[in-house]
Design an enzyme around this catalytic site. Structure first.
Site, mmCIF file in Angstrom:
data_model
loop_
_atom_site.group_PDB
_atom_site.id
_atom_site.type_symbol
_atom_site.label_atom_id
_atom_site.label_comp_id
_atom_site.label_asym_id
_atom_site.label_seq_id
_atom_site.Cartn_x
_atom_site.Cartn_y
_atom_site.Cartn_z
ATOM 1 N N ASP A 233 1.427 4.734 2.359
ATOM 2 C CA ASP A 233 1.006 5.356 3.620
ATOM 3 C C ASP A 233 1.384 6.835 3.645
ATOM 4 O O ASP A 233 2.482 7.198 3.237
ATOM 5 C CB ASP A 233 1.708 4.656 4.798
ATOM 6 C CG ASP A 233 1.546 3.150 4.753
ATOM 7 O OD1 ASP A 233 0.491 2.661 5.176
ATOM 8 O OD2 ASP A 233 2.475 2.450 4.285
ATOM 9 N N ASP B 119 -3.264 4.395 2.807
ATOM 10 C CA ASP B 119 -3.595 4.722 4.197
ATOM 11 C C ASP B 119 -3.286 6.199 4.434
ATOM 12 O O ASP B 119 -2.170 6.648 4.173
ATOM 13 C CB ASP B 119 -2.738 3.897 5.185
ATOM 14 C CG ASP B 119 -3.175 2.441 5.260
ATOM 15 O OD1 ASP B 119 -4.292 2.133 4.812
ATOM 16 O OD2 ASP B 119 -2.383 1.629 5.775
ATOM 17 N N ASP C 37 0.860 -1.182 0.000
ATOM 18 C CA ASP C 37 0.000 0.000 0.000
ATOM 19 C C ASP C 37 0.901 1.239 0.000
ATOM 20 O O ASP C 37 2.122 1.109 -0.039
ATOM 21 C CB ASP C 37 -0.917 0.005 1.237
ATOM 22 C CG ASP C 37 -0.145 0.202 2.541
ATOM 23 O OD1 ASP C 37 1.097 0.251 2.513
ATOM 24 O OD2 ASP C 37 -0.795 0.310 3.601
HETATM 25 N N1 CTP Z 1 0.989 1.142 11.556
HETATM 26 C C1 CTP Z 1 0.411 1.576 12.724
HETATM 27 N N2 CTP Z 1 -0.916 1.369 12.946
HETATM 28 C C2 CTP Z 1 -1.681 0.740 12.019
HETATM 29 C C3 CTP Z 1 -1.118 0.293 10.823
HETATM 30 C C4 CTP Z 1 0.250 0.518 10.616
HETATM 31 O O1 CTP Z 1 1.084 2.145 13.547
HETATM 32 N N3 CTP Z 1 -2.981 0.570 12.250
HETATM 33 C C5 CTP Z 1 2.411 1.403 11.327
HETATM 34 C C6 CTP Z 1 3.227 0.158 11.476
HETATM 35 O O2 CTP Z 1 4.166 0.335 12.507
HETATM 36 C C7 CTP Z 1 3.928 0.009 10.160
HETATM 37 C C8 CTP Z 1 3.650 1.271 9.382
HETATM 38 O O3 CTP Z 1 2.579 1.904 10.045
HETATM 39 O O4 CTP Z 1 5.303 -0.137 10.349
HETATM 40 C C9 CTP Z 1 3.309 0.974 7.962
HETATM 41 O O5 CTP Z 1 2.382 -0.079 7.923
HETATM 42 P P1 CTP Z 1 2.163 -1.004 6.654
HETATM 43 O O6 CTP Z 1 1.686 -0.199 5.522
HETATM 44 O O7 CTP Z 1 1.292 -2.133 7.091
HETATM 45 O O8 CTP Z 1 3.596 -1.643 6.389
HETATM 46 P P2 CTP Z 1 4.826 -1.162 5.518
HETATM 47 O O9 CTP Z 1 5.994 -1.195 6.417
HETATM 48 O O10 CTP Z 1 4.523 0.137 4.844
HETATM 49 O O11 CTP Z 1 4.976 -2.312 4.462
HETATM 50 P P3 CTP Z 1 4.193 -2.497 3.067
HETATM 51 O O12 CTP Z 1 5.193 -2.201 2.022
HETATM 52 O O13 CTP Z 1 3.776 -3.934 3.063
HETATM 53 O O14 CTP Z 1 3.040 -1.561 3.045
HETATM 54 MN MN MN Z 2 -0.305 0.736 5.561
HETATM 55 MN MN MN Z 3 2.737 0.431 3.767
#
Ligand code: CTP
Ligand code: MN
Ligand code: MN
Length: 512
Positions: A347, A436, A345
């Site tokens: 963020d 997100d 995703d």
């Molecule tokens: N996070 C959080 N609370 C949430 C979701 C995520 O604090 N409800 C934080 C997590 O600590 C995470 C970061 O936001 O490290 C990013 O989350 P995520 O998008 O799930 O992971 P990524 O590290 O960005 O990996 P990906 O490439 O799979 O998106």
């Molecule tokens: Mn995320």
């Molecule tokens: Mn992410």
């Protein structure tokens, strides 16, 4: 900078330095003037060394007989990075950042190609970054084993973990096992393998023998058994069994759908489902709106988001946010901030110094409204803030935060980015992307940024470190000092690390 400085300013060990001593006879033409090789005899043996030296010289490489200041590449066989660093330390030589420590496979491939081939992780015995650290701060007290191995902390927030992983073969295996334990709700074993994977990702060299694991924290007996088996057989029988396990395969498949977690997977598995098509066509099952969207855009969502796509989404987010709050800061967080090239995703953290509470609260709804009018929103779930200024940070290292946020699926049109994929449906001009968005109060932005940059393992460990080593509580909103009984403010991530007495770790070093 001189790549082969002495480690200490004291008396120097005598080493032949004059060029004459190392001139090959009869001389071969040197084709590659920038490279000066030295081949390590240790574990290779003198006969093979002499053979390789002669062959390399014939191919136009400059190869020194003795280690000297001019050497740029050290080539070793059957040595791990820690072996070579240890050897260099015994020679009283520091591995400067310009000195390459390479496996013999690089030399063999280069001789085969008739020119030096590109050095990749596969060839490099020690990461360039660590060599730099190592040359900057020579270890003050002499130690019997490699100082690099001695220093490793059990906390990811005291390690620098880039995306340059020298131990993929082990960490991939650990991650499969951890995931399987997660699916079976065995939290302790899941955590043990995740921590082990995390610590090996920070190592500056590839583990090639059990001796290399000495002094590395977070490697329990179960973990060591897996390492040993992979060293001996090239693979782990346990991992192989998990990959073939029906429950693992089904959970992996079901949880790949947006909105499907462990509970739903468990239910579907027990009902006898094994494929997504059977689930989707079943008349008796009820799906949440999130799961419906997950099935609808499944193909797009399982194909990873590229950096180009993430940047294109960033443009859309900024444009929309600035339409309502022109002074807002929009920061891409998550994996992309850590330098990842792909993600599941994108963020974003949004914050603004100006607005009233109401303006702040209204921003995400306004953005959603704008995008809906433009037909860009395929799905969204707006979660209202439950943030309270005086609430103590959560002690649970996995606790979710209280900021207002929006989990959405955005329709990204291809004109903004040419993803170059050919598997797309004929005529489809867009891709569904998971996004997100998090909105936080301006004075909390440093905590929110640290919390949303990840990795998850890094976050867990920095919070665990705060609790156990500093008697402080840290979460995505605040840092509280239990001894002083007060909140510690921070304007930047650097200040949070400083409050915790930690060296600053850059986002791209947080890939724990
Ligand atoms: N996070 C959080 N609370 C949430 C979701 C995520 O604090 N409800 C934080 C997590 O600590 C995470 C970061 O936001 O490290 C990013 O989350 P995520 O998008 O799930 O992971 P990524 O590290 O960005 O990996 P990906 O490439 O799979 O998106
Ligand atoms: Mn995320
Ligand atoms: Mn992410």
């Amino acid at each position: 900078m001189d790549p082969l400085q002495m480690a200490h300013s004291g008396p120097r060990k005598k080493r032949p330095r004059q060029m004459g001593a190392s001139m090959p006879f009869p001389p071969h033409d040197i084709k590659f003037q920038d490279l000066v090789l030295y081949i390590l005899e240790k574990k290779m043996g003198s006969t093979r060394r002499a053979f390789l030296m002669e062959l390399a010289r014939k191919k136009g490489f400059r190869v020194e007989n003795e280690l000297s200041d001019s050497v740029t590449h050290i080539v070793a066989e059957n040595n791990s990075g820690s072996d070579v660093l240890e050897w260099l330390q015994v020679q009283n030589v520091k591995a400067g950042s310009q000195l390459e420590l390479l496996d013999v496979s690089w030399l063999i491939e280069s001789m085969g190609a008739g020119k030096p081939v590109e050095m990749t992780v596969k060839h490099q015995l020690v990461s360039p970054m660590v060599k730099k650290d190592y040359s900057a701060s020579p270890n003050p007290e002499p130690q019997m084993t490699s100082p690099l191995v001695k220093k490793i902390s059990q906390y990811a927030c005291q390690r620098r973990t880039t995306l340059n992983n020298f131990n993929h073969i082990f960490t991939d295996a650990f991650e499969v096992l951890a995931e399987n334990y997660e699916f079976r709700e065995n939290e302790a074993s899941c955590l043990a393998f995740m921590r082990a994977a995390s610590v090996l990702k920070s190592l500056p060299f590839t583990i090639i023998s059990m001796k290399d694991t000495e002094g590395i924290p977070c490697l329990g007996d179960k973990v060591k058994c897996v390492i040993e088996e992979i060293i001996e057989d090239g693979e782990s029988s346990e991992v192989k069994a998990v990959l073939n396990d029906e429950r693992y395969q089904s959970f992996k498949l079901f949880t790949s759908v947006f909105g499907v977690g462990l509970k739903t997977s468990e239910k579907w598995f027990r009902m006898g489902f094994r494929t997504l098509s059977k689930i989707m066509s079943d008349k008796t099952l009820k799906f949440t709106p999130m799961q419906k969207a997950g099935f609808l855009y499944y193909e797009d969502l399982v194909s990873c988001v590229t950096r180009a796509e993430a940047e294109a989404v960033g443009v859309l987010v900024k444009e929309a946010v600035w339409a309502f709050l022109p002074d807002a800061f929009v920061t891409m967080t998550g994996g992309f901030r850590r330098g990842k090239k792909i993600g599941h995703d994108v963020d974003f953290l949004i914050t603004s110094p100006g607005p009233t509470d109401e303006d702040e609260e209204q921003l995400l709804p306004k953005v959603m409204n704008l995008w809906q009018r433009k037909g860009l929103v395929l799905y969204y779930d707006l979660v209202e803030s439950t943030f309270e200024k005086l609430k103590l940070p959560s002690r649970n290292v996995d606790a979710l935060d209280h900021f207002q946020k929006c989990f959405l699926i955005l329709k990204l049109h291809h004109q903004t980015v040419d993803s170059g994929r050919c598997s797309q449906q004929e005529g489809k001009t867009w891709k569904a992307i998971r996004v997100d968005l998090v909105m936080c109060p301006y004075e909390r932005r440093a905590f929110a940024l640290l919390g949303w940059t990840g990795s998850r393992q890094f976050e867990r460990d920095i919070r665990r470190y705060a609790t156990h080593e500093r008697k402080m509580i840290l979460d995505n909103h605040a840092l509280y000092d239990k001894t002083k009984k007060k909140f510690l403010r921070a304007e930047s991530e650097e200040e949070i690390f400083a409050h915790l007495g930690l060296d600053y770790i850059e986002p791209w070093e947080r890939n724990a």
